[in-house]
Write an enzyme that holds these catalytic residues in place. Structure first.
Site, mmCIF file in Angstrom:
data_model
loop_
_atom_site.group_PDB
_atom_site.id
_atom_site.type_symbol
_atom_site.label_atom_id
_atom_site.label_comp_id
_atom_site.label_asym_id
_atom_site.label_seq_id
_atom_site.Cartn_x
_atom_site.Cartn_y
_atom_site.Cartn_z
ATOM 1 N N ASP A 206 121.183 79.152 59.504
ATOM 2 C CA ASP A 206 121.646 80.257 58.678
ATOM 3 C C ASP A 206 123.152 80.092 58.466
ATOM 4 O OD1 ASP A 206 122.687 82.613 57.704
ATOM 5 O OD2 ASP A 206 121.863 83.891 59.291
ATOM 6 N N GLN A 209 127.524 82.954 56.857
ATOM 7 C CA GLN A 209 128.955 83.114 57.143
ATOM 8 C C GLN A 209 129.693 81.780 57.076
ATOM 9 O OE1 GLN A 209 130.528 85.946 57.545
ATOM 10 N NE2 GLN A 209 128.636 87.127 57.433
ATOM 11 N N LYS A 232 128.887 85.826 49.697
ATOM 12 C CA LYS A 232 129.778 85.637 50.844
ATOM 13 C C LYS A 232 130.690 84.436 50.660
ATOM 14 C CE LYS A 232 126.657 87.805 54.193
ATOM 15 N NZ LYS A 232 127.137 89.165 54.473
ATOM 16 N N CYS A 370 123.966 94.561 61.662
ATOM 17 C CA CYS A 370 122.615 93.979 61.551
ATOM 18 C C CYS A 370 122.361 92.960 62.654
ATOM 19 C CB CYS A 370 122.389 93.347 60.175
ATOM 20 S SG CYS A 370 122.321 94.558 58.868
#
Lengths: 412, 151
Positions: A206, A209, A232, A370
């Protein structure tokens, strides 16, 4: 690690590219430190989207007219742009999605249906965002596979020894965050992938970020799946990316059915299109893909290594400023860390901190980000989180620190 | 800082620091949890009812200053009140925290401690903090078994 010959960023000039950074909020100059939630957009991205709708808007792939051809060229150009950004071998390994969340759901549903069986295991980490937990819980429920979780230490680092012990021949997939949104920890993605591959498991990283803070090369990592969101990385919302290795994507069933993902349809038999189209049912977010390509042009123009060097300086300065505030505890102090300053105060709840410093024009996020399991791990209901992008300045971090001092004063 | 001082008035800071009736009631008639998933505020409200009278009321849990002070002020106000009086105060509080009609100074004075929560009107994101405990109490008196959630 970062070379000295990199020319430093001219932050003040770059800030001029972002119209919103000039705004005044609550009567104060905006100090935007909520970049882990979403980043601001440079004029170049805003213009690319506006130009598409003003000059090119048309549906892709099926039209023979001029505009449709131009829209298709731009949309497929965006796909090649993303492939180059991630150093993928081929553009057909890039699937456009709504965002990171949809990309993970796609893999969990499709890979899960094809490869997960009762008795199999899926490994996650304790620092995952809900979007990299819940789709796997659903895939495990559907298949009878078991979810296992690699714990983290008090600094917010993965316990790699425990990960090694957890891997076994039943492990089918490992899903791990590259850069934690709640802690700022940079995980050793290459090592995770190497260990998982040695056990015969596939890996999803993932990168929601990570991509705006460090250079990513999916082939150097040998990632099976890598996912991120456009918004992002200074691009629009509603567009995201799933990178997957060709052989894997080809072996997986479609995620959604509809137009564009088929080769032919009859009531007797439907044959599916090739990748990437097999996974892109319906009219895609064409303007989003084009905006994302403009954002990637922008980021690479600035240079991710220079961005990483500047943000490292910001992180060190911000850490020093925050550590000098009485009663402040940083949550997430990994040795390998980027862009995130998550903290709690003895005097005030994160929600109160957020409201009070907002009155000084400082935008941060408060809550569980989250990542409720991370909050449980550190025994806090929520944290306050300041997160930087390359356009932030040392002076903005000083405004943040002074605003937090005000919170302490108010609650003393 | 003016709006901010309206929100974080001395009474609120005081009740946050030293919450009143911050304890369990053993053998409570009603025990109900209230949760704000957005920020993680979580309280349990305990009601000891004697026929129509709120004989005792208390709370436990954790959350921001606004939610904790609101729960504390509520317990202090409701002890000894009838159900009907408690319900009337709930309505009054709701109007103070969420209403749009302007509140004059004379009215503010008559509202007593409820008046300090008028400040949250200027902070739409914080209204749910102020109303959490009250909604939970209200649900408890109505005999609902599900706790309040502000989402």
């Amino acid at each position: 690690m970062l070379t000295a010959e990199l020319a430093p960023l001219d932050v003040e000039t770059l800030r001029q590219d972002f119209p919103i950074l000039g705004r005044v909020v609550r009567g104060k100059p905006l100090v935007y430190l909520d970049n882990a939630a979403t980043t601001q957009k440079p004029q170049q991205v805003i213009d690319a989207i506006s130009r598409y709708y003003s000059e090119t808007n048309s549906n892709v792939h099926r039209g023979v007219h001029y505009l449709s051809e131009q829209a298709t060229l731009q949309y497929e150009g965006a796909r090649r742009r993303v492939a180059k950004f991630l150093n993928a071998e081929s553009a057909h390994e890039i699937i456009f999605t709504r965002g990171t969340t949809e990309a993970i759901n796609l893999v969990a549903a499709s890979f899960g249906r094809k490869f997960l069986r009762e008795g199999d295991e899926v490994i996650l980490t304790e620092m995952e965002h809900h979007s990299n937990i819940v789709p796997w819980q659903m895939a495990c429920d559907a298949s009878g596979a078991t979810l296992r979780v690699v714990p983290i230490n008090d600094e917010g680092e993965l316990l790699m020894d425990q990960f090694r012990q957890m891997l076994n021949p039943r492990t089918k997939l490992v899903a791990a965050v590259h850069l934690s949104n709640a802690l700022g920890t940079i995980n050793p993605a290459a090592e995770i992938i190497e260990l998982a591959h040695a056990a015969g498991a596939r890996v999803l990283i993932d990168g929601a970020q990570a991509v705006s803070h460090l250079p990513v090369d999916v082939r150097a990592l040998d990632a099976d799946f890598y996912v991120f969101s456009g918004h992002k990385i200074f691009g629009p919302t509603g567009i995201g990316v799933l990178y997957g290795k060709t052989e894997l994507l080809e072996s997986m069933p479609p995620y959604q059915g509809g137009g564009d993902m088929i080769r032919s349809v009859s009531f007797q038999r439907t044959t599916y299109n090739d990748i990437p189209y097999k996974f892109e049912a319906g009219t895609p977010h064409i303007a989003g893909a084009i905006g994302l390509a403009a954002a990637l042009d922008y980021v690479e123009g600035v240079g991710l290594e220079r961005i990483a060097a500047w943000e490292h300086e910001l992180l060190e300065y911000g850490t020093e400023l925050l550590q000098n505030i009485p009663g402040l505890r940083l949550i997430g102090t990994a040795r390998q860390k980027s862009s995130v300053l998550s903290f709690v105060l003895e005097s005030a709840h994160p929600h109160d901190i957020g409201t009070i410093i907002d009155s000084q024009g400082v935008a941060i996020r408060t809550g569980h980000h989250c990542a409720e399991p991370v909050m449980h791990r550190f025994g806090v209901p929520a944290t306050a989180r300041a997160s930087v992008a390359f356009y932030n300045t040392r002076q903005e971090l000083e405004v943040l620190a002074s605003a937090i001092h005000n919170v302490n004063q108010l609650f003393s | 800082m003016n709006d901010l001082r309206d929100l974080y008035q001395e009474i609120i800071l005081d009740h946050n620091r030293n919450p009143r009736n911050f304890r369990k009631i053993e053998g409570a008639t009603v025990t109900l949890e209230g949760h704000n998933p957005l920020c993680g505020d979580r309280y349990t409200i305990y009601l000891l009812l004697d026929d129509d009278i709120v004989k005792d009321i208390s709370f436990t849990g954790a959350g921001c200053a606004i939610s904790k002070a609101s729960a504390s002020v509520m317990t202090a106000m409701l002890k000894g009140k009838t159900r009907a009086e408690a319900e009337a105060l709930f309505q009054q509080f709701h109007e103070v925290a969420t209403g749009h009609a302007p509140i004059g100074n004379a009215q503010l004075e008559s509202l007593g401690k409820l008046g300090v929560f008028a400040g949250v009107r200027e902070f739409p994101m914080r209204v749910k903090c102020a109303t959490l405990a009250w909604h939970t109490m209200h649900n408890g008196l109505e005999g609902k078994h599900e706790g309040a959630t502000t989402e």
